[in-house]
Design an enzyme around this catalytic site. Structure first.
Site, PDB file in Angstrom:
ATOM      1  N   ASP A 138       0.843  -1.198   0.000  1.00 30.90           N
ATOM      2  CA  ASP A 138       0.000   0.000   0.000  1.00 30.90           C
ATOM      3  C   ASP A 138       0.879   1.250   0.000  1.00 30.90           C
ATOM      4  O   ASP A 138       1.906   1.313   0.679  1.00 30.90           O
ATOM      5  CB  ASP A 138      -0.900  -0.015   1.244  1.00 30.90           C
ATOM      6  CG  ASP A 138      -2.085   0.922   1.106  1.00 30.90           C
ATOM      7  OD1 ASP A 138      -3.225   0.429   1.014  1.00 30.90           O
ATOM      8  OD2 ASP A 138      -1.871   2.159   1.095  1.00 30.90           O
ATOM      9  N   HIS A 178     -10.410  -5.461  -2.977  1.00 35.45           N
ATOM     10  CA  HIS A 178      -9.023  -5.732  -2.571  1.00 35.45           C
ATOM     11  C   HIS A 178      -9.025  -6.128  -1.111  1.00 35.45           C
ATOM     12  O   HIS A 178      -9.757  -5.565  -0.294  1.00 35.45           O
ATOM     13  CB  HIS A 178      -8.139  -4.497  -2.796  1.00 35.45           C
ATOM     14  CG  HIS A 178      -8.750  -3.224  -2.328  1.00 35.45           C
ATOM     15  ND1 HIS A 178      -9.737  -2.559  -3.012  1.00 35.45           N
ATOM     16  CD2 HIS A 178      -8.526  -2.480  -1.214  1.00 35.45           C
ATOM     17  CE1 HIS A 178     -10.085  -1.471  -2.363  1.00 35.45           C
ATOM     18  NE2 HIS A 178      -9.373  -1.406  -1.260  1.00 35.45           N
TER      19      HIS A 178
HETATM   20  P1  5GP Z   1      -9.699   1.181   0.435  1.00 31.65           P
HETATM   21  O1  5GP Z   1      -9.696   2.487   1.171  1.00 31.65           O
HETATM   22  O2  5GP Z   1     -10.452   1.292  -0.882  1.00 31.65           O
HETATM   23  O3  5GP Z   1     -10.131   0.003   1.248  1.00 31.65           O
HETATM   24  O4  5GP Z   1      -8.182   0.878   0.079  1.00 31.65           O
HETATM   25  C1  5GP Z   1      -7.525   1.473  -0.983  1.00 31.65           C
HETATM   26  C2  5GP Z   1      -6.071   1.466  -0.649  1.00 31.65           C
HETATM   27  O5  5GP Z   1      -5.342   1.729  -1.844  1.00 31.65           O
HETATM   28  C3  5GP Z   1      -5.656   2.540   0.355  1.00 31.65           C
HETATM   29  O6  5GP Z   1      -5.099   1.915   1.503  1.00 31.65           O
HETATM   30  C4  5GP Z   1      -4.653   3.401  -0.414  1.00 31.65           C
HETATM   31  O7  5GP Z   1      -3.593   3.840   0.384  1.00 31.65           O
HETATM   32  C5  5GP Z   1      -4.201   2.462  -1.512  1.00 31.65           C
HETATM   33  N1  5GP Z   1      -3.782   3.139  -2.723  1.00 31.65           N
HETATM   34  C6  5GP Z   1      -4.453   4.130  -3.385  1.00 31.65           C
HETATM   35  N2  5GP Z   1      -3.783   4.508  -4.479  1.00 31.65           N
HETATM   36  C7  5GP Z   1      -2.656   3.749  -4.530  1.00 31.65           C
HETATM   37  C8  5GP Z   1      -1.554   3.680  -5.438  1.00 31.65           C
HETATM   38  O8  5GP Z   1      -1.467   4.391  -6.441  1.00 31.65           O
HETATM   39  N3  5GP Z   1      -0.572   2.779  -5.156  1.00 31.65           N
HETATM   40  C9  5GP Z   1      -0.638   1.953  -4.067  1.00 31.65           C
HETATM   41  N4  5GP Z   1       0.371   1.107  -3.879  1.00 31.65           N
HETATM   42  N5  5GP Z   1      -1.664   1.988  -3.191  1.00 31.65           N
HETATM   43  C10 5GP Z   1      -2.655   2.873  -3.412  1.00 31.65           C
END
Ligand code: 5GP
Length: 115
Positions: free
Chosen positions: A32, A101
């Site tokens: 992440d 995810h």
């Molecule tokens: P959610 O909030 O949808 O459960 O998780 C999305 C995750 O994707 C977040 O923890 C965020 O930090 C991660 N994330 C968003 N954009 C990117 C990116 O461009 N690269 C990486 N490696 N992680 C990302």
């Protein structure tokens, strides 16, 4: 033509750089960008299912595979003391990327209940 790929599909395709830690024919996993623990890996199916509410019975094997990959990565990352796996679903749970995810978090003591 408009690019309809999700952010995570662009990462899988290498169009957005990432620290990829695992790949197979069904899923891929990378660190992440804003880690919430010393180990914070996202395990993502190649199939761009937007959220858990879009799952069907046909996806049961795939989701089980994601969890099995999480278990393998936890061992590889040395998380013998314990770890957490999380699917956020919808805005109230903090989902920000519309491509399911599985978060794998570990390497520190994780509080409960989560925020
Ligand atoms: P959610 O909030 O949808 O459960 O998780 C999305 C995750 O994707 C977040 O923890 C965020 O930090 C991660 N994330 C968003 N954009 C990117 C990116 O461009 N690269 C990486 N490696 N992680 C990302």
């Amino acid at each position: 033509m408009a690019d309809t790929r999700t952010l995570f599909q662009k990462i899988a395709d290498g169009d957005i750089p990432s620290d990829m830690v695992y790949e197979d024919e069904q899923c891929f996993a990378f660190r992440d960008i804003a880690p919430q623990a010393p180990v914070h890996v996202l395990i993502v199916p190649r199939k761009p299912i937007p959220e858990l509410n879009d799952l069907t019975e046909a996806d049961e094997q795939l989701v089980g595979h994601l969890v099995t990959v999480a278990r393998k990565l936890a061992a590889r990352e040395g998380l013998a003391a314990g770890y957490r796996t999380v699917f956020n679903c919808g805005p109230a749970a903090g989902q920000t990327v519309d491509h399911i995810h599985l978060h794998l978090l570990g390497g520190r003591s994780l509080g409960w209940p989560p925020g």
